[in-house]
Design a protein around this motif. Structure first.
Motif, PDB file in Angstrom:
ATOM      1  N   PHE A  31       0.817  -1.210   0.000  1.00 29.89           N
ATOM      2  CA  PHE A  31       0.000   0.000   0.000  1.00 29.89           C
ATOM      3  C   PHE A  31       0.854   1.264   0.000  1.00 29.89           C
ATOM      4  O   PHE A  31       0.406   2.335  -0.422  1.00 29.89           O
ATOM      5  CB  PHE A  31      -1.030  -0.010   1.134  1.00 29.89           C
ATOM      6  CG  PHE A  31      -0.572   0.496   2.478  1.00 29.89           C
ATOM      7  CD1 PHE A  31      -0.233   1.824   2.690  1.00 29.89           C
ATOM      8  CD2 PHE A  31      -0.540  -0.359   3.567  1.00 29.89           C
ATOM      9  CE1 PHE A  31       0.161   2.299   3.933  1.00 29.89           C
ATOM     10  CE2 PHE A  31      -0.152   0.094   4.817  1.00 29.89           C
ATOM     11  CZ  PHE A  31       0.212   1.432   4.994  1.00 29.89           C
ATOM     12  N   THR A  32       2.120   1.145   0.458  1.00 27.06           N
ATOM     13  CA  THR A  32       2.992   2.329   0.416  1.00 27.06           C
ATOM     14  C   THR A  32       3.375   2.706  -1.015  1.00 27.06           C
ATOM     15  O   THR A  32       3.901   3.807  -1.249  1.00 27.06           O
ATOM     16  CB  THR A  32       4.279   2.088   1.218  1.00 27.06           C
ATOM     17  OG1 THR A  32       5.037   1.031   0.606  1.00 27.06           O
ATOM     18  CG2 THR A  32       3.969   1.705   2.652  1.00 27.06           C
ATOM     19  N   THR A  39      -0.357   6.351  -4.014  1.00 28.81           N
ATOM     20  CA  THR A  39      -0.506   7.695  -3.467  1.00 28.81           C
ATOM     21  C   THR A  39      -1.457   7.626  -2.277  1.00 28.81           C
ATOM     22  O   THR A  39      -2.225   6.660  -2.145  1.00 28.81           O
ATOM     23  CB  THR A  39      -1.074   8.648  -4.530  1.00 28.81           C
ATOM     24  OG1 THR A  39      -2.393   8.209  -4.893  1.00 28.81           O
ATOM     25  CG2 THR A  39      -0.189   8.690  -5.763  1.00 28.81           C
ATOM     26  N   PRO A  40      -1.454   8.629  -1.372  1.00 25.02           N
ATOM     27  CA  PRO A  40      -2.385   8.587  -0.226  1.00 25.02           C
ATOM     28  C   PRO A  40      -3.844   8.437  -0.643  1.00 25.02           C
ATOM     29  O   PRO A  40      -4.629   7.826   0.069  1.00 25.02           O
ATOM     30  CB  PRO A  40      -2.128   9.930   0.467  1.00 25.02           C
ATOM     31  CG  PRO A  40      -0.716  10.273   0.118  1.00 25.02           C
ATOM     32  CD  PRO A  40      -0.523   9.771  -1.280  1.00 25.02           C
ATOM     33  N   GLN A  41      -4.207   8.976  -1.797  1.00 24.06           N
ATOM     34  CA  GLN A  41      -5.582   8.861  -2.295  1.00 24.06           C
ATOM     35  C   GLN A  41      -5.678   7.847  -3.430  1.00 24.06           C
ATOM     36  O   GLN A  41      -6.599   7.891  -4.253  1.00 24.06           O
ATOM     37  CB  GLN A  41      -6.096  10.215  -2.796  1.00 24.06           C
ATOM     38  CG  GLN A  41      -6.262  11.266  -1.713  1.00 24.06           C
ATOM     39  CD  GLN A  41      -4.932  11.892  -1.308  1.00 24.06           C
ATOM     40  OE1 GLN A  41      -4.061  12.119  -2.153  1.00 24.06           O
ATOM     41  NE2 GLN A  41      -4.774  12.153  -0.010  1.00 24.06           N
ATOM     42  N   VAL A  62      -6.238   4.621  -5.826  1.00 25.77           N
ATOM     43  CA  VAL A  62      -7.453   3.850  -6.082  1.00 25.77           C
ATOM     44  C   VAL A  62      -7.081   2.488  -6.652  1.00 25.77           C
ATOM     45  O   VAL A  62      -6.221   2.387  -7.543  1.00 25.77           O
ATOM     46  CB  VAL A  62      -8.381   4.591  -7.067  1.00 25.77           C
ATOM     47  CG1 VAL A  62      -9.573   3.722  -7.443  1.00 25.77           C
ATOM     48  CG2 VAL A  62      -8.848   5.907  -6.469  1.00 25.77           C
ATOM     49  N   ASN A 121     -10.343   2.771  -1.974  1.00 27.74           N
ATOM     50  CA  ASN A 121      -9.794   4.122  -2.065  1.00 27.74           C
ATOM     51  C   ASN A 121      -8.945   4.402  -0.829  1.00 27.74           C
ATOM     52  O   ASN A 121      -9.433   4.290   0.298  1.00 27.74           O
ATOM     53  CB  ASN A 121     -10.937   5.140  -2.164  1.00 27.74           C
ATOM     54  CG  ASN A 121     -10.439   6.516  -2.549  1.00 27.74           C
ATOM     55  OD1 ASN A 121      -9.253   6.800  -2.449  1.00 27.74           O
ATOM     56  ND2 ASN A 121     -11.334   7.374  -2.996  1.00 27.74           N
ATOM     57  N   GLY A 122      -7.674   4.748  -1.041  1.00 27.71           N
ATOM     58  CA  GLY A 122      -6.783   5.052   0.075  1.00 27.71           C
ATOM     59  C   GLY A 122      -5.913   3.867   0.430  1.00 27.71           C
ATOM     60  O   GLY A 122      -6.272   2.709   0.211  1.00 27.71           O
ATOM     61  N   GLN A 123      -4.751   4.163   0.997  1.00 37.35           N
ATOM     62  CA  GLN A 123      -3.766   3.118   1.242  1.00 37.35           C
ATOM     63  C   GLN A 123      -4.253   2.040   2.202  1.00 37.35           C
ATOM     64  O   GLN A 123      -4.074   0.843   1.947  1.00 37.35           O
ATOM     65  CB  GLN A 123      -2.479   3.764   1.771  1.00 37.35           C
ATOM     66  CG  GLN A 123      -1.774   4.649   0.740  1.00 37.35           C
ATOM     67  CD  GLN A 123      -0.546   5.331   1.325  1.00 37.35           C
ATOM     68  OE1 GLN A 123      -0.473   5.583   2.532  1.00 37.35           O
ATOM     69  NE2 GLN A 123       0.421   5.638   0.476  1.00 37.35           N
ATOM     70  N   ASP A 124      -4.897   2.427   3.312  1.00 38.40           N
ATOM     71  CA  ASP A 124      -5.343   1.435   4.289  1.00 38.40           C
ATOM     72  C   ASP A 124      -6.399   0.512   3.692  1.00 38.40           C
ATOM     73  O   ASP A 124      -6.358  -0.715   3.890  1.00 38.40           O
ATOM     74  CB  ASP A 124      -5.905   2.132   5.532  1.00 38.40           C
ATOM     75  CG  ASP A 124      -4.828   2.850   6.333  1.00 38.40           C
ATOM     76  OD1 ASP A 124      -3.642   2.482   6.183  1.00 38.40           O
ATOM     77  OD2 ASP A 124      -5.162   3.781   7.081  1.00 38.40           O
ATOM     78  N   ALA A 125      -7.339   1.075   2.966  1.00 38.74           N
ATOM     79  CA  ALA A 125      -8.400   0.261   2.357  1.00 38.74           C
ATOM     80  C   ALA A 125      -7.817  -0.696   1.326  1.00 38.74           C
ATOM     81  O   ALA A 125      -8.267  -1.845   1.195  1.00 38.74           O
ATOM     82  CB  ALA A 125      -9.450   1.168   1.712  1.00 38.74           C
TER      83      ALA A 125
END
Length: 709
Positions: free
Chosen positions: A62-63, A66-68, A70, A94-98
């Protein structure tokens, strides 16, 4: 006194004037360099994504977004007809954690992290396009996933990705959108499904593929000659190491141990799952023969280890390098007595080390390191030899190619080989530098065109296929509806392509390219492997030999926009074909096209002017040779380390440089049309210096090159 050196094509380019197609000022070369580097960085980013996935490293993956960022992942759930795949059920994260949570959930018990599991994710065959400002990029990739839970369940997915990338404030590339769509899906129980149409359209047109990456982006700061020379040298070294990785794999699949061992340093070694051979040529050869078999491929034997997603890191002083990737070993054996074939898929991480010879400047293998991800048996569904999931401590270290880079990278004491200073920025220096940079760009352009060819063949888009060829190109084609042979010009190639038939959806992967540019970079010679999986679970592999050129879109205007195009393509030999390896039932087939009138080629494969070059090929002279018999294989280059011709192995291997149909019609050759032929291998110079009372100092120079060079 004796002085020995070898001139690789990169070194020879130092003494060659660059054509006007390349950048000629410090500012333009700076822009050119940064764009070539950007394309390489995007490729490294996506390949590291797959390398993390093999070990279930979701937080690492996930790194890379981008922070946003998809992730749009087509689930491949079946449509109402229940026998074809659909991309319309894509999961949106949407987003790194998701994204990390979804990737972990999707892998389930087949995550490559749980003991005994396998999660081999291979993405390669890139077509990368860079925006004009150099801050965003798009990429099309093939993706193959082979997953097992260690308890009898195996799945295979062959997929497409159309991704978007952006550069952050630290200058690092990140994934902004990863869009995935399945093409073929199946498991070891015989359930195989396919998509009915291409749900993921390419972001490029055929005319855009092969565009040199010079672009129009503006550089923040003009680099000096020393920095430009250093970074170009790093790219050239990366190219030579990557070619050495691929060339070595080609020697292994034919058990060419004499040729393979010659690639090593005197203290080279091989390590498999933390068990390392003794250093030296004898031990290396013994390890190869003990693991795979004696020299020379024999009837019914198959050990084909195509390599994928190779990332190369060269150390700052340019003397050592590391290549990390994955090897997909197709291991087969045909039993004549029982008329049965058994086959396994072996997945291994490769992390090889290389060393540049301080005298010749030629790269050699210092060590081959293999670490097993798993061996998949599709008949039983079992996965064995899962070294990394059983012992995570043995995961080979990843390469540090994504870290932020300083504005100036050149070590203070660095100088290129054979040079004592870098003291000017004369027109000759800039020309030599520009051409060396153009040679590295040529490798990326060629890879993109070859990849686009694979995608167009998958889609049966014959117009797109033809658009990738040069105006004077020739292509070897065969199939129902045409006579096997060479067809000249894009129009004829398209007509022949459209006349052929296809029974099923094919996943065509053009991989493991050895790409050798000419001295001026305008033409290249390639040897690659095509790996194909169909929805009838027919697995095939064959070797391709091609030539690519950089030509103006307007042949009447030498200053018009240029594109890399295919000049000549030949199927050097159909290597192997395995039917029903998984004992699977066939998926629904595409409807055959209506039979067309037989179309004749410009040169048939039986043309006597080709002699025995295509003997045993489909449509060629003599009886057809198919696996488990062994067809002769051809190499268009000599050994990249010694310059020796390939071992013949009783006629099963032969040396054949240049385009194949040009042997019948020389007017089709590169040289007859204003292009250079690529070097077939290193040229060695041996200078003996002596003195006598009568003649004074005497220098005797011997030059050793390939036949006809």
């Amino acid at each position: 006194m004796m002085i020995i050196c070898s001139l690789t094509a990169s070194a020879i380019a130092l003494f060659t004037l660059a054509p006007l197609i390349y950048a000629q000022t410090l500012a333009s070369i700076t822009n050119y360099l940064r764009r070539v580097e950007a394309v390489r960085e995007v490729k490294n980013l996506q390949r590291i994504f797959a390398q993390y996935a093999a070990h279930g490293l979701w937080t690492n993956m996930f790194t890379l977004f981008t922070p946003q960022g998809v992730l749009l992942w087509g689930g491949g759930n079946t449509t109402t007809t229940n026998d074809v795949l659909s991309c319309d059920d894509g999961v949106f994260a949407n987003g790194q954690d998701a994204i990390a949570r979804w990737l972990e959930t999707d892998a389930g018990l087949m995550d490559g992290h749980r003991p005994g599991s396998l999660h081999a994710l291979i993405n390669d065959q890139p077509v990368i396009t860079l925006s004009d400002d150099g801050q965003t990029a798009q990429g099309r990739w093939h993706l193959l996933r082979v997953m097992g839970d260690g308890s009898g369940s195996l799945t295979v997915q062959a997929d497409l990705m159309e991704n978007q990338y952006t550069r952050n404030k630290q200058g690092q590339w990140r994934i902004a959108l990863l869009s995935y769509c399945p093409v073929i899906s199946g498991d070891n129980t015989g359930n195989w499904l396919q998509s009915t149409e291409n749900n993921t359209l390419p972001h490029y047109t055929p005319d855009q593929v092969g565009t040199p990456v010079t672009g129009n982006s503006t550089s923040t700061e003009e680099l000096d000659l020393e920095e430009l020379t250093y970074r170009t040298s790093q790219l050239n070294d990366e190219d030579e190491i990557r070619n050495l990785v691929q060339a070595g794999a080609f020697y292994v699949d034919r058990r060419m141990w004499t040729d393979a061992v010659a690639l090593f340093t005197e203290d080279g070694a091989i390590s498999v799952d933390n068990r390392t051979s003794r250093p030296g040529f004898t031990s290396v050869r013994g390890r190869l023969e003990g693991a795979i078999g004696p020299e020379g491929l024999t009837r019914g034997s198959l050990y084909d280890p195509p390599t994928f997603q190779i990332i190369v890191e060269v150390n700052p002083d340019g003397t050592q390098g590391i290549a990390r990737g994955v090897e997909l070993g197709i291991i087969g054996r045909h039993n004549d007595a029982q008329n049965q074939t058994s086959a396994l898929w072996q997945f291994r991480v490769i992390r090889h080390s290389y060393r540049k010879d301080a005298v010749t400047g030629i790269w050699r293998i210092a060590g081959l390191t293999f670490t097993s991800l798993g061996i998949a048996n599709f008949s039983s569904g079992r996965v064995t030899n899962t070294t990394t999931s059983t012992n995570p401590g043995l995961i080979p270290p990843f390469l540090n190619v994504l870290a932020p880079k300083p504005a100036t990278r050149r070590p203070a004491d660095w100088l290129p080989l054979f040079r004592s200073s870098l003291s000017s920025s004369s027109a000759d220096d800039l020309s030599a530098l520009s051409i060396r940079l153009g040679r590295s760009s040529a490798l990326d352009e060629t890879e993109h065109v070859s990849s686009a060819m694979g995608y167009s063949l998958n889609d049966r888009n014959c117009s797109s296929v033809a658009s990738l060829y040069s105006t004077k190109a020739s292509a070897q084609l065969q199939g129902s509806g045409i006579t096997a042979g060479f067809y000249l010009t894009p129009a004829r190639i398209q007509t022949a392509c459209e006349a052929t038939t296809q029974d099923n959806v094919a996943f065509t992967w053009r991989t493991q390219p050895v790409i050798v540019p000419s001295n001026d970079g305008r033409s290249v010679t390639t040897r690659s492997q095509t790996f194909q999986l169909s929805t009838t679970f027919e697995l095939t592999g064959w070797i391709n030999h091609g030539q690519f050129v950089l030509e103006p879109l307007d042949p009447n205007n030498a200053t018009s926009i240029t594109r890399r195009k295919v000049w000549s393509s030949t199927t050097d030999e159909p290597y192997w074909s395995l039917n029903g390896v998984a004992q699977s039932s066939p998926a629904r087939l595409k409807t055959k096209r209506q039979a067309q009138p037989i179309i004749a080629p410009d040169i048939t494969l039986t043309d006597p002017r080709l002699a025995d070059r295509l003997r045993g090929f489909p449509g060629g002279p003599g009886p057809l040779v198919t696996w488990p018999d062994i067809q002769t294989t051809y190499f268009p280059y000599r050994n990249p380390v010694t310059g020796n011709l390939p071992s013949t192995l009783g006629g099963r291997v032969a040396y054949s440089p240049g385009c194949v149909p040009c042997k019948a019609i020389p007017a089709w050759s590169l040289a007859s049309n204003g292009f250079q032929e690529a070097a077939t291998g290193p040229t060695s110079l041996v200078a003996t210096v002596g003195a006598s009372f009568l003649t004074g100092i005497e220098v005797n120079v011997q030059v050793r090159a390939g036949p006809g060079r």
